[in-house]
Design a protein around this motif. Structure first.
Motif, mmCIF file in Angstrom:
data_model
loop_
_atom_site.group_PDB
_atom_site.id
_atom_site.type_symbol
_atom_site.label_atom_id
_atom_site.label_comp_id
_atom_site.label_asym_id
_atom_site.label_seq_id
_atom_site.Cartn_x
_atom_site.Cartn_y
_atom_site.Cartn_z
ATOM 1 N N GLN A 93 0.829 -1.207 0.000
ATOM 2 C CA GLN A 93 0.000 0.000 0.000
ATOM 3 C C GLN A 93 0.866 1.260 0.000
ATOM 4 O O GLN A 93 0.546 2.248 -0.663
ATOM 5 C CB GLN A 93 -0.927 -0.019 1.222
ATOM 6 C CG GLN A 93 -1.996 -1.095 1.154
ATOM 7 C CD GLN A 93 -2.781 -1.226 2.452
ATOM 8 O OE1 GLN A 93 -2.202 -1.223 3.543
ATOM 9 N NE2 GLN A 93 -4.098 -1.339 2.347
ATOM 10 N N LEU A 143 2.143 2.093 -3.502
ATOM 11 C CA LEU A 143 1.125 2.747 -4.327
ATOM 12 C C LEU A 143 0.944 4.204 -3.906
ATOM 13 O O LEU A 143 0.882 5.103 -4.753
ATOM 14 C CB LEU A 143 -0.203 1.993 -4.222
ATOM 15 C CG LEU A 143 -1.365 2.563 -5.050
ATOM 16 C CD1 LEU A 143 -1.047 2.503 -6.527
ATOM 17 C CD2 LEU A 143 -2.665 1.821 -4.744
ATOM 18 N N GLU A 144 0.873 4.430 -2.612
ATOM 19 C CA GLU A 144 0.677 5.798 -2.122
ATOM 20 C C GLU A 144 1.855 6.699 -2.484
ATOM 21 O O GLU A 144 1.669 7.862 -2.853
ATOM 22 C CB GLU A 144 0.459 5.775 -0.604
ATOM 23 C CG GLU A 144 -0.890 5.184 -0.196
ATOM 24 C CD GLU A 144 -1.005 4.973 1.303
ATOM 25 O OE1 GLU A 144 0.012 5.192 2.007
ATOM 26 O OE2 GLU A 144 -2.089 4.583 1.764
ATOM 27 N N ILE A 200 -2.988 10.511 -0.413
ATOM 28 C CA ILE A 200 -3.252 9.887 0.877
ATOM 29 C C ILE A 200 -4.492 10.511 1.504
ATOM 30 O O ILE A 200 -5.413 9.830 1.915
ATOM 31 C CB ILE A 200 -2.043 10.033 1.820
ATOM 32 C CG1 ILE A 200 -0.820 9.318 1.219
ATOM 33 C CG2 ILE A 200 -2.354 9.472 3.198
ATOM 34 C CD1 ILE A 200 0.431 9.431 2.044
ATOM 35 N N ASP A 226 -13.780 -0.361 3.159
ATOM 36 C CA ASP A 226 -12.418 -0.843 3.363
ATOM 37 C C ASP A 226 -12.338 -2.359 3.251
ATOM 38 O O ASP A 226 -11.240 -2.924 3.241
ATOM 39 C CB ASP A 226 -11.899 -0.403 4.731
ATOM 40 C CG ASP A 226 -12.749 -0.952 5.870
ATOM 41 O OD1 ASP A 226 -13.963 -1.112 5.676
ATOM 42 O OD2 ASP A 226 -12.197 -1.210 6.959
ATOM 43 N N ILE A 261 -4.876 -4.060 -4.091
ATOM 44 C CA ILE A 261 -4.284 -2.907 -3.397
ATOM 45 C C ILE A 261 -4.883 -1.609 -3.923
ATOM 46 O O ILE A 261 -5.126 -0.662 -3.151
ATOM 47 C CB ILE A 261 -2.756 -2.911 -3.560
ATOM 48 C CG1 ILE A 261 -2.157 -4.165 -2.906
ATOM 49 C CG2 ILE A 261 -2.141 -1.658 -2.961
ATOM 50 C CD1 ILE A 261 -2.436 -4.291 -1.417
ATOM 51 N N LEU A 262 -5.165 -1.554 -5.214
ATOM 52 C CA LEU A 262 -5.763 -0.359 -5.804
ATOM 53 C C LEU A 262 -7.142 -0.096 -5.207
ATOM 54 O O LEU A 262 -7.479 1.032 -4.835
ATOM 55 C CB LEU A 262 -5.851 -0.515 -7.317
ATOM 56 C CG LEU A 262 -6.186 0.732 -8.132
ATOM 57 C CD1 LEU A 262 -5.087 1.783 -7.991
ATOM 58 C CD2 LEU A 262 -6.391 0.374 -9.603
ATOM 59 N N LYS A 274 -8.264 -1.030 -2.372
ATOM 60 C CA LYS A 274 -8.170 -0.726 -0.948
ATOM 61 C C LYS A 274 -7.620 0.678 -0.708
ATOM 62 O O LYS A 274 -7.602 1.140 0.438
ATOM 63 C CB LYS A 274 -7.255 -1.746 -0.247
ATOM 64 C CG LYS A 274 -7.893 -3.116 -0.025
ATOM 65 C CD LYS A 274 -6.876 -4.148 0.414
ATOM 66 C CE LYS A 274 -6.266 -3.821 1.753
ATOM 67 N NZ LYS A 274 -7.261 -3.920 2.853
ATOM 68 N N SER A 275 -7.181 1.354 -1.751
ATOM 69 C CA SER A 275 -6.543 2.658 -1.594
ATOM 70 C C SER A 275 -7.553 3.735 -1.211
ATOM 71 O O SER A 275 -8.752 3.637 -1.521
ATOM 72 C CB SER A 275 -5.823 3.062 -2.888
ATOM 73 O OG SER A 275 -6.757 3.347 -3.913
ATOM 74 N N TYR A 276 -7.055 4.767 -0.578
ATOM 75 C CA TYR A 276 -7.897 5.900 -0.185
ATOM 76 C C TYR A 276 -8.564 6.539 -1.403
ATOM 77 O O TYR A 276 -9.721 6.960 -1.352
ATOM 78 C CB TYR A 276 -7.032 6.928 0.564
ATOM 79 C CG TYR A 276 -7.799 8.124 1.065
ATOM 80 C CD1 TYR A 276 -8.461 8.081 2.288
ATOM 81 C CD2 TYR A 276 -7.873 9.299 0.324
ATOM 82 C CE1 TYR A 276 -9.174 9.173 2.766
ATOM 83 C CE2 TYR A 276 -8.584 10.395 0.784
ATOM 84 C CZ TYR A 276 -9.233 10.328 2.001
ATOM 85 O OH TYR A 276 -9.944 11.410 2.456
#
Length: 462
Positions: free
Chosen positions: A221, A224-225, A231, A350, A383-384, A386-388
């Protein structure tokens, strides 16, 4: 094999008159314990603890103030088999707690109240590297003395003989439940300290592998961020926004919430990404409900619901096995390996997980979106989602008043950055390694439980 038992009044135990307590296989276990006591010794848990078994509590005052010291509050759904999901835990202010509420390291915690027997008896352990932790009245806290390795006790409570005792002492009324004194009645085999330590160390290695699995997902994560730079989203301090009629009609929404400046700021950051952006539908497709419970009448199926998704690791941690006739009406999705399930409910965006080989053919709820990657790996897609960045856009697209959810038709409006392939590959590698560590954790936990059962069988047979 006996299907019923007859018990005389003189053999009634603990004033228990319910038939469940005297099921034939429980009575067979009682005879087994006599042999275990003769061969290696066995005592009640009450002889292996430093303080009486207790539960946590839920304070009536739970408001968090700005200066409050926060304490992690884990409830029933946070206690998994052998591990604790701290990411799904709540928060309590320290000012409403007593020192006695805090759970000491090396304490075993076990669920004692739940809707079904499978929920009752789930056990885990508090370690020194865990956050300061309290629990509620549905979870028992067990602090062992020097005669019992707490990690060995954890393995034993998850073994068949230990779990059967928990279920025997529980009462099945509105909910399945047992109290602290009943927990203290559980019988525990008295293995030599070196054997306890050997089994306990296997549990310690399993939990260390679980830590590695969480770290690897967090690293993925972070990659990716770091790449996309999103964020929190910078809304420039705006507290209102203006939208033209054409913008509102294009979005199909005229409510003020949709045009929240924060939502717009996150979406703009996607548009400004240095490598460009594309739609979510260009890298995956959404699988429509493809299972009819009526057509599968007479069969037993595995059902994945929201609570089975591990929001930390992005894994499916279990499923319910039942006849298709007992499925809820929302059980409409048959999943395949590599599918990514993400919650469509606004309050749990989430929750996302990748389907592994062991879950192939399971049935999932329509409360999920079922995404199948077409241009990226399943691990990167996980992961994408789950991203903010994705969660914020989905929150913006959610509709409904009492229980907001994202309609499938709104997924076409979700935009994603075009992440370079080398970063995608690195993220994929981290997630695959995390899943391998998760499998190692499961294997070590199963081996520890199997070792306890093997030692008991060998002792009785000798």
């Amino acid at each position: 094999m006996a299907t019923f038992s007859a018990v005389s009044l003189s053999n009634i135990e603990y004033v228990r008159l319910d038939a469940d307590f005297y099921r034939p296989h429980y009575l067979e276990d009682a005879k087994l314990w006599q042999r275990i006591g003769d061969k290696i010794g066995a005592v009640r848990l009450s002889h292996l603890i430093t303080t009486p078994v207790r539960t946590g509590r839920t304070p009536s005052e739970r408001r968090l103030l700005i200066d409050d010291v926060q304490v992690t509050f884990v409830k029933t759904d946070g206690v998994r088999e052998g591990t604790i999901n701290f990411e799904s835990a709540g928060i309590l202010p320290n000012r409403v707690l007593n020192r006695s509420d805090i759970i000491d390291p090396d304490s075993v915690v076990m669920t004692i109240i739940g809707a079904t027997p499978d929920i009752v008896g789930r056990a885990a352990i508090i370690r020194a590297n865990n956050p300061v932790y309290v629990t509620n009245q549905n979870v028992a806290v067990i602090k062992t003395n020097d005669k019992c390795d707490p990690y060995f006790l954890l393995a034993y409570l998850q073994a068949k003989l230990g779990r059967n005792q928990v279920w025997r002492h529980s009462r099945r009324t509105g909910q399945v439940n047992l109290n602290c004194r009943e927990v203290e009645r559980l019988m525990v085999p008295l293995f030599k300290p070196e054997i306890q330590r050997q089994i306990g160390n296997q549990i310690r290695r399993a939990l260390a592998a679980a830590d590695d699995a969480v770290r690897l997902v967090h690293d993925a994560q972070g990659l990716l961020e770091d790449e996309i730079g999103i964020i929190g989203g910078d809304d420039g301090g705006l507290v209102f926004s203006c939208a033209t009629a054409s913008t509102a009609f294009d979005a199909g929404r005229i409510d003020a919430e949709y045009f929240n400046p924060h939502f717009s700021a996150v979406r703009q950051q996607v548009f400004d990404f240095k490598h460009g952006f594309t739609s979510l539908y260009s890298i995956c497709r959404s699988i429509r409900p493809n299972f009819d419970p009526k057509a599968a009448s007479g069969t037993t199926q595995r059902y994945i619901e929201l609570s089975n998704l591990n929001s930390v690791l992005g894994t499916v941690d279990g499923y319910m096995v039942c006849p298709s006739e007992e499925f809820p009406s929302r059980a409409r999705r048959r999943v395949s390996a590599g599918d990514v399930l993400i919650s469509s409910v606004a309050g749990s965006l989430d929750r996302a997980a990748m389907v592994s080989e062991s879950e192939v053919g399971c049935i999932a709820s329509t409360g999920f979106f079922q995404l199948r990657p077409v241009q990226v790996s399943s691990e990167f897609l996980l992961i994408l989602t789950k991203s903010y960045m994705i969660r914020t856009q989905m929150m913006q697209e959610a509709t409904g008043g009492i229980l907001s959810a994202v309609p499938e038709s709104r997924l076409r409006r979700i935009m994603v950055p075009k992440v370079p392939q080398d970063i995608q590959d690195l993220i994929t590698s981290h997630v695959r390694e995390s899943y391998a560590k998760r499998d190692e954790t499961r294997q070590l936990l199963e081996q520890a439980k199997a070792r306890v059962e093997q030692l008991i069988e060998e002792a009785v047979a000798a």
